[in-house]
Write a protein that holds these residues in place. Structure first.
Motif, PDB file in Angstrom:
ATOM      1  N   ASN A 243       0.848  -1.191   0.000  1.00 22.92           N
ATOM      2  CA  ASN A 243       0.000   0.000   0.000  1.00 22.92           C
ATOM      3  C   ASN A 243       0.883   1.241   0.000  1.00 22.92           C
ATOM      4  OD1 ASN A 243      -1.686   2.167   0.603  1.00 22.92           O
ATOM      5  ND2 ASN A 243      -2.958   0.972   1.986  1.00 22.92           N
ATOM      6  N   GLN A 244       0.808   2.009  -1.082  1.00 23.19           N
ATOM      7  CA  GLN A 244       1.654   3.193  -1.215  1.00 23.19           C
ATOM      8  C   GLN A 244       1.406   4.199  -0.098  1.00 23.19           C
ATOM      9  OE1 GLN A 244      -0.451   1.997  -3.546  1.00 23.19           O
ATOM     10  NE2 GLN A 244       0.460   2.033  -5.564  1.00 23.19           N
ATOM     11  N   HIS A 245       0.192   4.295   0.367  1.00 20.35           N
ATOM     12  CA  HIS A 245      -0.136   5.272   1.403  1.00 20.35           C
ATOM     13  C   HIS A 245       0.496   4.920   2.752  1.00 20.35           C
ATOM     14  CE1 HIS A 245      -2.664   7.739  -1.091  1.00 20.35           C
ATOM     15  NE2 HIS A 245      -3.149   6.624  -1.616  1.00 20.35           N
ATOM     16  N   ASP A 246       0.862   3.659   2.955  1.00 23.06           N
ATOM     17  CA  ASP A 246       1.593   3.290   4.171  1.00 23.06           C
ATOM     18  C   ASP A 246       2.939   4.007   4.228  1.00 23.06           C
ATOM     19  OD1 ASP A 246      -0.463   1.619   4.957  1.00 23.06           O
ATOM     20  OD2 ASP A 246       0.565  -0.229   4.345  1.00 23.06           O
TER      21      ASP A 246
ATOM     22  N   ILE B  24       3.646   6.894   2.797  1.00 23.50           N
ATOM     23  CA  ILE B  24       3.386   8.316   3.021  1.00 23.50           C
ATOM     24  C   ILE B  24       3.035   8.572   4.477  1.00 23.50           C
ATOM     25  CG2 ILE B  24       1.833  10.229   2.460  1.00 23.50           C
ATOM     26  CD1 ILE B  24       1.695   8.974  -0.412  1.00 23.50           C
ATOM     27  N   SER B  25       2.132   7.782   5.029  1.00 21.94           N
ATOM     28  CA  SER B  25       1.700   8.028   6.416  1.00 21.94           C
ATOM     29  C   SER B  25       2.810   7.763   7.424  1.00 21.94           C
ATOM     30  CB  SER B  25       0.452   7.215   6.750  1.00 21.94           C
ATOM     31  OG  SER B  25       0.719   5.833   6.679  1.00 21.94           O
TER      32      SER B  25
ATOM     33  N   TYR C 149       4.721   7.258  -7.763  1.00 22.24           N
ATOM     34  CA  TYR C 149       3.402   7.363  -7.122  1.00 22.24           C
ATOM     35  C   TYR C 149       3.442   8.415  -6.010  1.00 22.24           C
ATOM     36  CZ  TYR C 149      -1.019   6.183  -4.997  1.00 22.24           C
ATOM     37  OH  TYR C 149      -2.297   6.249  -4.501  1.00 22.24           O
ATOM     38  N   ILE C 150       4.471   8.365  -5.199  1.00 24.41           N
ATOM     39  CA  ILE C 150       4.611   9.328  -4.109  1.00 24.41           C
ATOM     40  C   ILE C 150       4.840  10.731  -4.673  1.00 24.41           C
ATOM     41  CG2 ILE C 150       6.035  10.008  -2.129  1.00 24.41           C
ATOM     42  CD1 ILE C 150       6.371   6.947  -1.601  1.00 24.41           C
TER      43      ILE C 150
ATOM     44  N   THR D  15       1.549  12.046  -5.767  1.00 20.92           N
ATOM     45  CA  THR D  15       0.725  12.392  -4.608  1.00 20.92           C
ATOM     46  C   THR D  15       1.141  13.744  -4.045  1.00 20.92           C
ATOM     47  OG1 THR D  15       0.460  10.041  -4.103  1.00 20.92           O
ATOM     48  CG2 THR D  15      -0.097  11.585  -2.356  1.00 20.92           C
TER      49      THR D  15
ATOM     50  N   GLU E   1      -1.176  17.234  -3.986  1.00 21.01           N
ATOM     51  CA  GLU E   1      -1.362  18.030  -2.766  1.00 21.01           C
ATOM     52  C   GLU E   1      -0.937  19.484  -2.992  1.00 21.01           C
ATOM     53  OE1 GLU E   1      -2.661  17.302   0.378  1.00 21.01           O
ATOM     54  OE2 GLU E   1      -3.398  15.504  -0.631  1.00 21.01           O
TER      55      GLU E   1
END
Length: 89
Positions: free
Chosen positions: A14-17, A19-20, A55-56, A59, A63
């Protein structure tokens, strides 16, 4: 890009992992505004890769652009970039 090389979530799909777990660095990139956007767009232009890094990067760009991001939904960084190019030329 430290976010991509995170040892905290290096097994996650999960790419958002990524980032978070690096919210501070992500927010620093976003807060760089035009300077960061210009740099990231040049990175997209110089390489034809489509990995977690892209991907990051996409993102972060979304933003930074906020409401100015006229792109459609995207699932990869390269897909976002190609759509961005179409909507800005």
């Amino acid at each position: 890009m430290l976010i991509v090389h995170s040892h905290q979530v290096n097994l996650s799909s999960n790419q958002h992992d990524y980032i978070s777990s690096h919210a501070k660095e992500f927010n620093r990139l976003v807060s760089s505004k035009e300077l960061g956007l210009s740099y990231l767009l040049k990175q997209f232009e110089s390489k034809e890769q489509n990995s977690l890094k892209e991907y990051i990067m996409a993102t972060v760009c979304v933003e930074i652009l906020g409401n100015e991001n006229k792109g459609k939904e995207w699932s990869t960084g390269r897909e976002w970039y190609m759509d961005y190019k179409k909507t800005t030329t």
